[in-house]
Write an enzyme that holds these catalytic residues in place. Structure first.
Site, PDB file in Angstrom:
ATOM      1  N   GLU A   1      10.633  18.595  14.998  1.00 56.39           N
ATOM      2  CA  GLU A   1      11.206  19.278  15.736  1.00 56.39           C
ATOM      3  C   GLU A   1       9.981  19.954  16.655  1.00 56.39           C
ATOM      4  O   GLU A   1       8.697  20.032  16.227  1.00 56.39           O
ATOM      5  CB  GLU A   1      11.797  20.645  15.424  1.00 56.39           C
ATOM      6  CG  GLU A   1      12.116  21.685  16.485  1.00 56.39           C
ATOM      7  CD  GLU A   1      12.645  22.953  16.051  1.00 56.39           C
ATOM      8  OE1 GLU A   1      12.677  23.292  14.605  1.00 56.39           O
ATOM      9  OE2 GLU A   1      13.445  23.738  16.429  1.00 56.39           O
TER      10      GLU A   1
ATOM     11  N   LYS B   1      19.466  21.379  20.938  1.00 63.44           N
ATOM     12  CA  LYS B   1      19.810  22.014  19.535  1.00 63.44           C
ATOM     13  C   LYS B   1      20.660  23.193  19.906  1.00 63.44           C
ATOM     14  O   LYS B   1      20.744  24.117  20.774  1.00 63.44           O
ATOM     15  CB  LYS B   1      18.479  22.773  19.148  1.00 63.44           C
ATOM     16  CG  LYS B   1      18.601  23.431  18.060  1.00 63.44           C
ATOM     17  CD  LYS B   1      17.531  24.187  17.636  1.00 63.44           C
ATOM     18  CE  LYS B   1      17.310  24.838  16.288  1.00 63.44           C
ATOM     19  NZ  LYS B   1      15.859  25.149  15.611  1.00 63.44           N
TER      20      LYS B   1
ATOM     21  N   CYS C   1      16.613  20.906  12.886  1.00 64.54           N
ATOM     22  CA  CYS C   1      16.174  22.281  12.144  1.00 64.54           C
ATOM     23  C   CYS C   1      17.396  23.219  11.806  1.00 64.54           C
ATOM     24  O   CYS C   1      18.345  22.898  11.028  1.00 64.54           O
ATOM     25  CB  CYS C   1      15.097  22.903  12.798  1.00 64.54           C
ATOM     26  SG  CYS C   1      13.939  23.846  11.362  1.00 64.54           S
TER      27      CYS C   1
HETATM   28  C1  ACM Z   1      13.774  26.432  13.089  1.00 66.94           C
HETATM   29  O1  ACM Z   1      15.273  26.280  13.337  1.00 66.94           O
HETATM   30  N1  ACM Z   1      13.028  25.854  13.562  1.00 66.94           N
HETATM   31  C2  ACM Z   1      13.728  27.350  11.926  1.00 66.94           C
END
Ligand code: ACM
Length: 265
Positions: A40, A111, A145
């Site tokens: 990420e 995301k 993530c």
């Molecule tokens: C995250 O979602 N980078 C902990």
């Protein structure tokens, strides 16, 4: 079907997108694989202290310089690449990842479940989970993530036909790597979690990232797990078509046995 899948783990330098891209390019320059997943926010680093840092590292699609660098790499090395980046779109920033393919096609995921201080800088993803074709037409589900915390993420991608979950990460909590074994098992899909390493400091902020990037099989088995600190790429050969079979026993199926009338979702 034989398919080589790779995971890249490294420690980016905060706010040094060009230097980070140069380093990644070198790491990828000799790689022989079909698919590689990167962390990420792989170009920017993670610990932003102020929203004014975003324009220094964010890119818009499709004109971003580094995005086009990755497209060139995908073409030259004949591989699909999934990498996380800060996306600039109008007056919004998204914590996104891109899938770039050797045939020039590309897809973006923004995301959906933002973690902690990310909410200060990024807008939550505004498009539903989706599955996209990678090299050879293999169906790739993109999640980033903290999406791991919500089983609905991997379940949505599995139900949409994902064979491999591509999971760029910057993990700071200790539970994800173990949880992703279950995400793979309950959906009978492969998963590739690409984490970063190191401690990042910015002003009075500090985060430690847990490494331990991994590739998990569709029965939840760890095919590869890196240690907490190494910076490297590893490759595993898999058969993505195993993920098309959802049978558990001759009378059980991971998806067909679900009792939607009994659940509260
Ligand atoms: C995250 O979602 N980078 C902990």
């Amino acid at each position: 079907m034989s398919y080589r899948v790779s995971v890249l783990q490294y420690r980016p330098q905060l706010l040094k997108a060009e230097e980070n891209f140069a380093r990644i390019s070198t790491m990828l320059s000799e790689l022989d694989t079909d698919l590689v997943v990167l962390p990420e926010l792989a170009l920017s680093g993670y610990v932003f202290s102020n929203v004014s840092e975003l324009p220094l590292v964010a890119e818009s699609i499709p004109e971003g310089r580094i995005f086009n660098g990755f497209r060139d790499l995908a073409r030259a090395r004949n591989m699909s690449i999934v990498y996380g980046f800060a996306e600039s779109a109008g007056d919004q920033y998204y914590n996104s990842c891109a899938l770039v393919n050797p045939d020039g096609s590309f897809y973006i995921y923004r995301k959906i479940h933002l973690f902690n201080r990310e909410k200060l800088f990024f807008s939550p993803g505004n498009r539903p989970f989706a599955v996209f074709p990678g090299k050879g037409g293999v169906k790739l589900g993109l999640m980033i993530c903290f999406d791991w915390q919500f089983p609905e993420s991997a379940r949505s991608l599995g139900l949409l036909g994902a064979q491999i979950l591509c999971h760029p990460s910057n993990l700071v909590l200790p539970w994800c790597q173990e949880a992703m074994k279950t995400r793979s098992l309950e959906n009978r899909v492969f998963s590739i979690t690409a984490n970063r390493t190191g401690t990042e400091v910015n002003a009075d902020l500090k985060e430690y990232f847990t490494g331990m990037s991994q590739i998990v099989g569709c029965k939840g088995e760890i095919l590869l797990r890196m240690n907490e600190t190494e910076e490297a790429i590893y490759t595993v050969e898999i058969d993505p078509d195993l993920a098309l079979n959802k049978a558990i026993t001759e009378r059980n199926n991971a998806y067909l046995d679900r009792r939607l009338d009994m659940y509260t979702l």
